[in-house]
Write an enzyme that holds these catalytic residues in place. Sequence first.
Site, PDB file in Angstrom:
ATOM      1  N   SER A 215       0.832  -1.205   0.000  1.00 29.95           N
ATOM      2  CA  SER A 215       0.000   0.000   0.000  1.00 29.95           C
ATOM      3  C   SER A 215       0.872   1.263   0.000  1.00 29.95           C
ATOM      4  CB  SER A 215      -0.904  -0.019   1.234  1.00 29.95           C
ATOM      5  OG  SER A 215      -0.135   0.204   2.392  1.00 29.95           O
ATOM      6  N   THR A 219       0.652   2.322   8.994  1.00 28.87           N
ATOM      7  CA  THR A 219       0.550   3.204  10.157  1.00 28.87           C
ATOM      8  C   THR A 219       1.929   3.689  10.608  1.00 28.87           C
ATOM      9  OG1 THR A 219      -1.552   2.295  10.930  1.00 28.87           O
ATOM     10  CG2 THR A 219      -0.146   3.295  12.597  1.00 28.87           C
ATOM     11  N   ASP A 272      -5.851 -15.874   1.736  1.00 28.77           N
ATOM     12  CA  ASP A 272      -5.914 -15.386   3.100  1.00 28.77           C
ATOM     13  C   ASP A 272      -7.067 -16.109   3.800  1.00 28.77           C
ATOM     14  OD1 ASP A 272      -7.693 -14.253   1.443  1.00 28.77           O
ATOM     15  OD2 ASP A 272      -7.325 -12.194   2.016  1.00 28.77           O
TER      16      ASP A 272
END
Lengths: 509, 509
Positions: A215, A219, A272
């Site tokens: 991405s 964070t 996943d």
Amino acid sequence: MNALAAHLPDAAGLIARRAGILTYQSPVVYMRVDCEICRSEGFEAQTRVEIEWKGRTVIATVHHVAADWLGHGEAGLSEPAWRVLGLSGGEMLAIRHPPVLESERHIRGKTYGASLDYEKLKTIMHDVAAGRLSDLHLASFVTATAGGRMSHEETVALTRAMIDVGERLHWPFSPVMDKHCVGGLPGNRTTPLVVAIVTACGLVMPKTSSRAITSPAGTADTMETLAPVNLDLQAMRRVVEKVGGCIVWGGSVQLSPADDVLIRVSRPLDLDGTAQLVASVLSKKAAAGSERVLIDIPVGPTAKVRSEEAADELGGLLEHVGEAVGLQLRVVRTDGTQPVGRGVGPALEARDVLAVLQRDSAAPADLRERALLLAGHLLEIGGKAGPGAGYALAQQALDSGQAWTQFVAICEAQGGLRQPPVAPHVRPYLAGAAGVVTAVDNRKLAMVAKLAGAPGAPAAGITLEVKLGDRIARGQPLFHVHAQTTGELEYAQAYANRQQGLVTIEEIA
Amino acid sequence: MNALAAHLPDAAGLIARRAGILTYQSPVVYMRVDCEICRSEGFEAQTRVEIEWKGRTVIATVHHVAADWLGHGEAGLSEPAWRVLGLSGGEMLAIRHPPVLESERHIRGKTYGASLDYEKLKTIMHDVAAGRLSDLHLASFVTATAGGRMSHEETVALTRAMIDVGERLHWPFSPVMDKHCVGGLPGNRTTPLVVAIVTACGLVMPKTSSRAITSPAGTADTMETLAPVNLDLQAMRRVVEKVGGCIVWGGSVQLSPADDVLIRVSRPLDLDGTAQLVASVLSKKAAAGSERVLIDIPVGPTAKVRSEEAADELGGLLEHVGEAVGLQLRVVRTDGTQPVGRGVGPALEARDVLAVLQRDSAAPADLRERALLLAGHLLEIGGKAGPGAGYALAQQALDSGQAWTQFVAICEAQGGLRQPPVAPHVRPYLAGAAGVVTAVDNRKLAMVAKLAGAPGAPAAGITLEVKLGDRIARGQPLFHVHAQTTGELEYAQAYANRQQGLVTIEEIA
């Protein structure tokens, strides 16, 4: 016939040479095509070999070299192999056929339908974390345990095994709070806000976060534009003791190391599976010493979890396994239909965070709402607010300025609050027609932000200027591209101009 | 920012450079760590990229290079990538993110329990054969289809798909005979004998064989010590038209190319599932244009097929799928409890073959018996002998010298009969005690033969001088090691001396 062979009864010897090639987590050893040892030992291209130096071993894949940079009698090692063995060059390496790993038999057994117990899973996770399994075996494990083939009992055992092969933190506080969001939405940077609010209310929340992998920002990347995040365990402990919380990069602590390896393999396979997801999330939380954990599941047609039924199943399993490994869990569902906030990219997301904390009237309302919701739940499960009273307490902490004061204190304790950088080049992307915004392609917008330089250039990215349902005029900016260099600006814009459906605008009759 | 990027709207451009690195079937592209294109496109280590030059494409894994051999603006290509693109160096390559392959979705679907039909399997096999799937996806496919997860219908579809993505031979004769042995025993070199016998009796048998992959000799390696085997399809056709049969290397013909790729992946995973085994064997036979095929299943505790029940299951599936793809099959079981013949290694096995054909009194009786048995079955299914009468006809062809005459004719047609080479260095391995031979470790003996130089040095290998149950004296040779160089001789002997249980001798009270 290499003269060395006669002196090395159990292994062939070659001189260590740094190849300077990055092969991520897959160690590679380069050997000359005319290497006599290869021939006599049968080390063909793609063979796996065990390399030993002074008791340290690594298992590497053989690539043969027909070029001049590798000398006779030398073995070139890729960076992961070089690091594991701790070489400096010129060492005599012992190279041999690798032992057959018990884990390989266990993976094969699972493929043929046998179930895996804790002992077997621990053996596998140990070899996974130590990099002893080939990509083929890793992919086989991930496949054999996907698609509902793991019982609840096996998922608990997998989670325990993942915790037990890594380090585990212990805190002199209780309860230790934590949160996790399953499947991030672009711009959904609630963590700094949530930590500031709940620690302002007196709870302890030592948060470790990740950097971006695929991405435009993680964070840790966003937080790094506001304060240092590369704290080691000692420094992290001092921050938490002083201010009750932190927001640091988790990469310097070896928490659930097997998980990082499995993620690398399961991502390209798009596997996943629920069991692996649950084990991944909860092993990291338990290893971090967390006790009460809020899990945020955004649900939406383009989110990771697409239906209420899927959220039911995932939530139920999270609660079951969480309880088994001693975590107190609360699972909440949030809106996963569109991005959150304005910025996409480290500094641009940090600006959204600051705007919310500083009660700026232009702060993104959706980001603020989500942060209050999540913080409210944490205050409830942390015992600071009664059932249903958490949101109001969180709102009070935010609106009174306490959360902002606390955030500044956290940043100072981590090494000093700083202003996020500003990109020198900003260019708008304009609406080609008037109408209503009916769709936003998160993936393509993320790609624009990455081409603009995020997260490597922290100021780069995009600011989204519209939300679903907005009525817009022709020529109105849909988003701005922010870049450090004009080259990157143009590269990102060229990409954006070539795409269809970055932001879909439909004329409403 | 690389200046090229602005000129290349859809892909980044780098100059082709041959890296000279052999990565087997896994193409790798080497890019500098400071490559701007990598950063802006997000080509990280282990990313898969599509590389295009003049309409040809290859999908390769990115390895980053921090060494000087790769220049700025260059992309180094490993040999498989270089070959596929047909480069000579200096070309401007377009490098981009690869398309998401439909096959990847189908593999994921199978992992989650969906079944695979012919169309999906053909798409997957096409990408497998074209090298478009990563090792991770290949391992995932092999795992998801192992362990009884393939129905009979899916196995038929897989076999058809494997046939249809490769070339298929057509012969102007009928019936076209073939044979296959499931799981070779050391020294079990019946093929040259069987071809000589059945073609001497008037059947057509255009046999393609493989070279050794992990063993000390394949049939093609053995046959090559007696005649040329690297015949292309044209030459092979001329031989078969002239003498009714051949024994050539199958590697120059693209028969069932997907199978070769899947074998590379399933072998290290030890996942030779029944479905894949059946599809592998029968796709190769059908693609080779064979019509009536004898399958030999050696059964024994250390053979590939270990029990009568396993042989039942495998045999039944072979017959079912064989019929579905238009093959007439006969499955026979043979003794799989110990090695066959004396020699292990190309020339040493060829000597056993010659001894049987020439009716030498010292010829290995077990090899002769197996060849007569198999040839007899082929004569029956080929219509040259009535039920139960094949063995006698085979025996007559062999004992009359017709088979030897026919074998000489085949070798001459393939380019000339030659004498297998003789190794200059031979050393006995002596029994350390008197007693009875109770076990022979096939795997370790094969390793001794390989360390002695087989199959690279065709004269190298071992000759086993004892059989299970033989009573031997202390100091009697158990086997001889044959080598081209004294170094290899000593290397093999040093290995043999360190092993326990190469040949187990127990004292009988």
